[in-house]
Design an enzyme around this catalytic site. Sequence first.
Site, PDB file in Angstrom:
ATOM      1  N   TYR A 158     -34.329 -15.184 -57.780  1.00 25.23           N
ATOM      2  CA  TYR A 158     -33.613 -16.201 -56.998  1.00 25.23           C
ATOM      3  C   TYR A 158     -33.223 -17.430 -58.141  1.00 25.23           C
ATOM      4  CZ  TYR A 158     -32.112 -18.952 -53.030  1.00 25.23           C
ATOM      5  OH  TYR A 158     -31.307 -19.743 -52.025  1.00 25.23           O
ATOM      6  N   LYS A 165     -32.447 -25.396 -54.803  1.00 23.43           N
ATOM      7  CA  LYS A 165     -32.940 -25.404 -53.225  1.00 23.43           C
ATOM      8  C   LYS A 165     -33.853 -26.819 -53.046  1.00 23.43           C
ATOM      9  CE  LYS A 165     -30.219 -22.937 -50.778  1.00 23.43           C
ATOM     10  NZ  LYS A 165     -28.835 -23.435 -50.076  1.00 23.43           N
TER      11      LYS A 165
HETATM   12  P1  NAD Z   1     -21.705 -17.689 -47.396  1.00 25.66           P
HETATM   13  O1  NAD Z   1     -21.358 -17.134 -48.536  1.00 25.66           O
HETATM   14  O2  NAD Z   1     -21.141 -17.366 -46.292  1.00 25.66           O
HETATM   15  O3  NAD Z   1     -21.417 -19.444 -47.553  1.00 25.66           O
HETATM   16  C1  NAD Z   1     -21.692 -20.093 -48.472  1.00 25.66           C
HETATM   17  C2  NAD Z   1     -20.449 -20.951 -48.438  1.00 25.66           C
HETATM   18  O4  NAD Z   1     -20.266 -21.974 -49.508  1.00 25.66           O
HETATM   19  C3  NAD Z   1     -18.978 -20.180 -48.574  1.00 25.66           C
HETATM   20  O5  NAD Z   1     -18.287 -20.764 -47.401  1.00 25.66           O
HETATM   21  C4  NAD Z   1     -18.569 -20.827 -49.958  1.00 25.66           C
HETATM   22  O6  NAD Z   1     -17.039 -21.102 -49.482  1.00 25.66           O
HETATM   23  C5  NAD Z   1     -19.082 -22.157 -50.102  1.00 25.66           C
HETATM   24  N1  NAD Z   1     -18.846 -22.780 -51.178  1.00 25.66           N
HETATM   25  C6  NAD Z   1     -18.981 -22.388 -52.225  1.00 25.66           C
HETATM   26  N2  NAD Z   1     -18.583 -23.053 -53.346  1.00 25.66           N
HETATM   27  C7  NAD Z   1     -18.098 -24.210 -52.790  1.00 25.66           C
HETATM   28  C8  NAD Z   1     -17.318 -25.322 -53.119  1.00 25.66           C
HETATM   29  N3  NAD Z   1     -17.072 -25.683 -54.279  1.00 25.66           N
HETATM   30  N4  NAD Z   1     -17.020 -26.150 -52.027  1.00 25.66           N
HETATM   31  C9  NAD Z   1     -16.926 -26.112 -50.989  1.00 25.66           C
HETATM   32  N5  NAD Z   1     -17.707 -24.871 -50.171  1.00 25.66           N
HETATM   33  C10 NAD Z   1     -18.091 -24.096 -51.192  1.00 25.66           C
HETATM   34  O7  NAD Z   1     -23.304 -17.370 -47.442  1.00 25.66           O
HETATM   35  P2  NAD Z   1     -24.389 -17.943 -46.566  1.00 25.66           P
HETATM   36  O8  NAD Z   1     -25.690 -17.129 -46.781  1.00 25.66           O
HETATM   37  O9  NAD Z   1     -24.018 -18.074 -45.308  1.00 25.66           O
HETATM   38  O10 NAD Z   1     -24.764 -19.343 -47.310  1.00 25.66           O
HETATM   39  C11 NAD Z   1     -24.707 -20.385 -46.454  1.00 25.66           C
HETATM   40  C12 NAD Z   1     -25.919 -21.460 -46.820  1.00 25.66           C
HETATM   41  O11 NAD Z   1     -27.151 -20.832 -46.327  1.00 25.66           O
HETATM   42  C13 NAD Z   1     -26.134 -21.710 -48.379  1.00 25.66           C
HETATM   43  O12 NAD Z   1     -26.634 -22.990 -48.451  1.00 25.66           O
HETATM   44  C14 NAD Z   1     -27.266 -20.339 -48.684  1.00 25.66           C
HETATM   45  O13 NAD Z   1     -28.069 -20.738 -49.743  1.00 25.66           O
HETATM   46  C15 NAD Z   1     -28.231 -20.595 -47.402  1.00 25.66           C
HETATM   47  N6  NAD Z   1     -29.046 -19.978 -47.083  1.00 25.66           N
HETATM   48  C16 NAD Z   1     -28.729 -18.487 -47.354  1.00 25.66           C
HETATM   49  C17 NAD Z   1     -29.762 -17.343 -46.992  1.00 25.66           C
HETATM   50  C18 NAD Z   1     -29.195 -15.914 -46.844  1.00 25.66           C
HETATM   51  O14 NAD Z   1     -30.210 -14.981 -47.306  1.00 25.66           O
HETATM   52  N7  NAD Z   1     -27.917 -15.560 -46.603  1.00 25.66           N
HETATM   53  C19 NAD Z   1     -30.982 -17.544 -46.810  1.00 25.66           C
HETATM   54  C20 NAD Z   1     -31.446 -19.096 -46.978  1.00 25.66           C
HETATM   55  C21 NAD Z   1     -30.393 -20.144 -46.926  1.00 25.66           C
END
Ligand code: NAD
Length: 256
Positions: A158, A165
Amino acid sequence: MSISMKDKTYVIMGVANKRSIAWGIARALDEAGANLIFTYAGERFEKSVRDLVATLEGNHEQILPCDVTSDEDVEKCFNNIKESVGKIDGLAHCIAFAKTEELSGDFSDTSRDGFLLAHNISSYSLTIVAKHAKPLMAEGGSIVALTYIGGERVMPNYNVMGVAKASLEMSVRYLAADLGKHGIRVNAISSGPIRTLSSKGVSDFNSILREIEEKAPLRRNTTPEEVGDTAVFLFSNMSRGITGEVLHVDSGYHVL
Ligand code: NAD
């Protein structure tokens, strides 16, 4: 879903496709009767977001571009929202990015560029978004960000995203302290791992999912629906006493 969010308006930032956690949150809020405004990162995502939004129950017409690396874009986006709806009740920040090469191997190899990019998009963006959303929440509101346990302790691969984070979680606390006097609450959901576009970038993600199934107290992985329902709670009046909190929705994995 028993909480009604009728006549409430929320901004959903970070839908990329149907697997996005933001989409889980959007569906839960839509089901609860809320009005939604969507923002997407760039042209590449516009069509898929529009197609998805068309499948929701409610008629959510505002779908706006907002690249969070651009101060101008964020300002323009929230000015647009202000002109069209006047006020919002909250927003979901579901945005993160790190270069794939920074999500494997040794953390000590993290590049300056990669470090700054990950922090810019995944952490600082919450602060600038909160700044521009604040005037739209003159009657109070709720901001929810998404984080991961890799921001609290070292998780394999990570790397720089974990450091980003940690910064995001501390931003949640500082923003909560700052905006509380305006009736605005700021919290984060620490989600268990979910297979999405972003998580695909983390090397050996499958073994992380397997570990949760084997060891987490609930012995199963987290779903976007579980995160969505928790977000509805954090947006609703039921959570009115909670701010500056990081709430784990991870099948209990964090207690181990
Ligand atoms: P995802 O790829 O579907 O979403 C990430 C989003 O960030 C995308 O829509 C992307 O377009 C956007 N993004 C990236 N650069 C950007 C920019 N410059 N301007 C605006 N938007 C931008 O993936 P996800 O897993 O749904 O991620 C959403 C959140 O959840 C993130 O903060 C991620 O770290 C967090 N998260 C994910 C997990 C997991 O395992 N998937 C676990 C815990 C937390």
